[in-house]
Structure formats: structure tokens, C-alpha cells
Design a protein around this motif. Structure first.
Motif, mmCIF file in Angstrom:
data_model
loop_
_atom_site.group_PDB
_atom_site.id
_atom_site.type_symbol
_atom_site.label_atom_id
_atom_site.label_comp_id
_atom_site.label_asym_id
_atom_site.label_seq_id
_atom_site.Cartn_x
_atom_site.Cartn_y
_atom_site.Cartn_z
ATOM 1 N N ILE A 88 -0.957 11.760 11.403
ATOM 2 C CA ILE A 88 -0.085 12.738 10.744
ATOM 3 C C ILE A 88 -0.308 12.700 9.237
ATOM 4 O O ILE A 88 -0.389 13.743 8.575
ATOM 5 C CB ILE A 88 1.395 12.462 11.080
ATOM 6 N N THR A 89 -0.416 11.483 8.697
ATOM 7 C CA THR A 89 -0.655 11.303 7.263
ATOM 8 C C THR A 89 -1.910 12.057 6.823
ATOM 9 O O THR A 89 -1.917 12.753 5.797
ATOM 10 C CB THR A 89 -0.816 9.801 6.944
ATOM 11 N N GLU A 90 -2.971 11.929 7.613
ATOM 12 C CA GLU A 90 -4.220 12.614 7.280
ATOM 13 C C GLU A 90 -4.071 14.121 7.411
ATOM 14 O O GLU A 90 -4.580 14.884 6.574
ATOM 15 C CB GLU A 90 -5.334 12.116 8.197
ATOM 16 N N ALA A 91 -3.351 14.565 8.430
ATOM 17 C CA ALA A 91 -3.214 16.000 8.687
ATOM 18 C C ALA A 91 -2.404 16.708 7.609
ATOM 19 O O ALA A 91 -2.689 17.867 7.279
ATOM 20 C CB ALA A 91 -2.573 16.231 10.051
ATOM 21 N N ILE A 92 -1.380 16.028 7.074
ATOM 22 C CA ILE A 92 -0.531 16.686 6.074
ATOM 23 C C ILE A 92 -0.847 16.210 4.658
ATOM 24 O O ILE A 92 -0.168 16.601 3.702
ATOM 25 C CB ILE A 92 0.960 16.498 6.392
ATOM 26 N N ASN A 93 -1.851 15.320 4.539
ATOM 27 C CA ASN A 93 -2.362 14.892 3.234
ATOM 28 C C ASN A 93 -1.291 14.204 2.382
ATOM 29 O O ASN A 93 -0.899 14.675 1.312
ATOM 30 C CB ASN A 93 -2.944 16.085 2.467
ATOM 31 N N CYS A 94 -0.810 13.074 2.902
ATOM 32 C CA CYS A 94 0.172 12.288 2.153
ATOM 33 C C CYS A 94 -0.055 10.806 2.430
ATOM 34 O O CYS A 94 -1.013 10.435 3.131
ATOM 35 C CB CYS A 94 1.594 12.694 2.535
ATOM 36 N N GLN A 95 0.791 9.964 1.873
ATOM 37 C CA GLN A 95 0.677 8.533 2.102
ATOM 38 C C GLN A 95 1.420 8.132 3.373
ATOM 39 O O GLN A 95 2.379 8.781 3.783
ATOM 40 C CB GLN A 95 1.252 7.755 0.910
ATOM 41 N N LEU A 96 0.958 7.025 3.971
ATOM 42 C CA LEU A 96 1.606 6.507 5.176
ATOM 43 C C LEU A 96 2.995 5.986 4.815
ATOM 44 O O LEU A 96 3.137 5.157 3.907
ATOM 45 C CB LEU A 96 0.763 5.377 5.780
ATOM 46 N N PRO A 97 4.030 6.422 5.507
ATOM 47 C CA PRO A 97 5.381 5.935 5.209
ATOM 48 C C PRO A 97 5.492 4.431 5.436
ATOM 49 O O PRO A 97 4.873 3.875 6.351
ATOM 50 C CB PRO A 97 6.260 6.700 6.212
ATOM 51 N N ASN A 98 6.279 3.799 4.610
ATOM 52 C CA ASN A 98 6.520 2.357 4.742
ATOM 53 C C ASN A 98 7.760 2.169 5.615
ATOM 54 O O ASN A 98 8.885 2.079 5.120
ATOM 55 C CB ASN A 98 6.723 1.726 3.364
ATOM 56 N N ILE A 99 7.547 2.120 6.928
ATOM 57 C CA ILE A 99 8.672 2.006 7.861
ATOM 58 C C ILE A 99 8.456 0.830 8.805
ATOM 59 O O ILE A 99 7.340 0.296 8.909
ATOM 60 C CB ILE A 99 8.870 3.295 8.679
ATOM 61 N N ASP A 100 9.506 0.455 9.486
ATOM 62 C CA ASP A 100 9.450 -0.631 10.462
ATOM 63 C C ASP A 100 9.075 -0.032 11.820
ATOM 64 O O ASP A 100 9.928 0.462 12.553
ATOM 65 C CB ASP A 100 10.813 -1.335 10.535
ATOM 66 N N PHE A 101 7.782 -0.056 12.140
ATOM 67 C CA PHE A 101 7.321 0.543 13.388
ATOM 68 C C PHE A 101 7.879 -0.196 14.602
ATOM 69 O O PHE A 101 8.111 0.405 15.650
ATOM 70 C CB PHE A 101 5.795 0.573 13.434
ATOM 71 N N SER A 102 8.120 -1.484 14.455
ATOM 72 C CA SER A 102 8.678 -2.258 15.561
ATOM 73 C C SER A 102 10.073 -1.752 15.922
ATOM 74 O O SER A 102 10.412 -1.595 17.099
ATOM 75 C CB SER A 102 8.738 -3.745 15.193
ATOM 76 N N ALA A 103 10.886 -1.494 14.902
ATOM 77 C CA ALA A 103 12.249 -0.986 15.139
ATOM 78 C C ALA A 103 12.205 0.403 15.772
ATOM 79 O O ALA A 103 13.002 0.719 16.673
ATOM 80 C CB ALA A 103 13.026 -0.948 13.830
#
Length: 251
Positions: A132-147
């Protein structure tokens, strides 16, 4: 009002609208509103649909990425294959995202020809976000993927168990008309399962015992029964969470 944000098209079956809504909210929030998710519905739910079908067509035509949020039920809806094919023909990233018990090795052609992801796998969800980051041309969100994954696992597992319970109790009642007595005055009843259904019934047994809904004990075999030439005999007893089972079945 025209939406100038990059569109992410999400294909799903109408019965999966709950998890699709949560997924839409999470992605839009995690990407800080930089994209807009169009959450579609399968054709079974469209009432006279020209405007809705037109919206599906428009959003598929403008999407930068297409995600198929597929459960076992979704695979029975022909419309999802049309939506998948539309994304593929447009040559945009078209990703199958499995949930609610659907395994990648269960995907039919043509979905099986493409790499699929699992909504409840942390690495898979992160990989999806990278796409998604590549498709919309932005940075990867800093989120808790485990949660995030734990939340989706809880939602989809609850959904899977509910569907399994409803489906099996409908079938069990067809085979055993006195099944309802378990919910009235009897704490244990005897049921028959056709021999050819034994393997699937063992999966049901495992789920209801792990959930503590029922205690399921094999009581032998029978020949020449109302459910077939050969059947297995089982005793159903109320589990400690039997009241939760009744609630799921709206009893």
C-alpha cells in the motif's frame, strides 16, 4: 464531492462486511487519511443496483491497488472473481487477503495462481502495508502489527465459529429431529452422524469442546439407521459455556 485521494478497492462478500469495515477504518487511520478505501459488496446484496454497480466500476477503474478480503463464504460469490479480474486486467497490485479460516492452499483457480496473504499473519499484514505504501507513495506507518493481527484474529475466529455452529446445528437437526431437547430439559442426548460425515464432524467436535460449549463422547456405531446404512453414535452433553452456545444460536 470528488475524492482526490488514492483509492484502495476492497472486494468482499456481503456477509463479511463487519471485518471489511474494521479493515477500512484501520487502514485509513493508520495511513493518516492519505488514502481512501472503497469497500465493495457482492452482487447478492445489491438492490436493483445500477448506481451501486456504477460506483463499483468507477472505483475499480480509479483504484491504485485492489485487495480481495476473502473468507470461505466469499469464494462462493461469483462477483468477487469479476472484481479480482478487473484489478488484474488493469495491471495494478491485486492481492488476495485470506481470513476466517480460509487457507491459501484452498484458493481456486485463478486466485491460486497469485501469491496470497493471511490477514492474521503479522509478516503478511506488514507486507500488505508495504505494498500500500508503494502504491500511494508514502512512508510505512509506524504501527504495532502484532496488535492489529491479534484484533483481526479475534474478530475472524469469532465469525468462523459462529458460522460453523449455525451450519452444523442446522445439519444435526436434519439428522436428529430431537436435537432441540438438549436446549429444553435434557442435559445429554444421543445423536447419529452418517459415516461419510465423520471426518468433518470431528472438526466440529474439536471446536465446540475447545469453546467449552459441549462435551462430545462417542458411543459406538449403528447399522441401518435413519441417516444411512452406517452411522456413528455420539452423546452430546452441556459444556460449562452452554449458555454462550444458546446465545449464538439465538435460543
Amino acid at each position: 464531492m470528488q475524492n482526490n485521494k488514492p483509492i484502495i478497492f476492497v472486494s468482499h462478500a456481503a456477509v463479511d462486511s463487519g471485518i471489511a469495515g474494521v479493515f477500512k477504518s484501520d487502514v485509513e487511520q493508520n495511513f493518516l487519511g492519505l488514502c481512501s478505501l472503497f469497500v465493495s459488496s457482492d452482487l447478492d446484496s445489491i438492490q436493483g443496483g445500477f448506481e451501486w454497480i456504477q460506483r463499483i466500476k468507477e472505483n475499480l477503474s480509479n483504484a491504485v491497488i485492489s485487495i480481495g478480503l476473502y473468507s470461505p463464504v466469499a469464494l462462493t460469490r461469483p462477483w468477487i472473481y469479476t472484481e479480482f479480474g478487473a484489478g488484474w486486467i488493469r495491471d495494478i497490485p491485486t492481492i488476495t487477503l485470506c481470513h476466517s479460516g480460509l487457507q491459501k492452499n484452498q484458493l481456486p483457480v485463478p486466485l491460486s495462481h497469485f501469491q496470497a496473504l493471511d490477514l492474521t499473519d503479522e509478516l503478511h499484514l506488514k507486507h500488505l502495508y508495504e505494498q500500500i505504501t508503494e502504491a500511494i507513495n508514502c512512508q510505512l506507518p509506524n504501527i504495532d502489527f502484532s496488535a492489529e493481527v491479534n484484533k483481526y484474529r479475534e474478530i475472524t475466529e469469532t465469525q468462523r465459529v459462529q458460522r460453523m455452529i449455525h451450519g452444523w446445528f442446522t445439519q444435526l437437526k436434519n439428522w436428529n429431529p430431537d436435537l432441540d431437547s438438549l436446549f429444553d430439559d435434557k442435559e445429554v442426548i444421543e445423536i447419529l452422524i452418517p459415516a461419510q460425515a465423520d471426518a468433518d464432524f470431528l472438526n466440529f467436535k474439536q471446536d465446540v469442546e475447545q469453546s467449552e460449549f459441549l462435551i462430545v463422547e462417542q458411543a459406538g456405531m449403528a447399522m441401518g439407521t435413519r441417516v444411512g446404512a452406517q452411522a456413528s453414535v455420539w452423546n452430546l452433553r452441556r459444556g460449562v459455556k452452554f449458555d454462550v452456545l444458546k446465545s449464538l444460536l439465538n435460543i
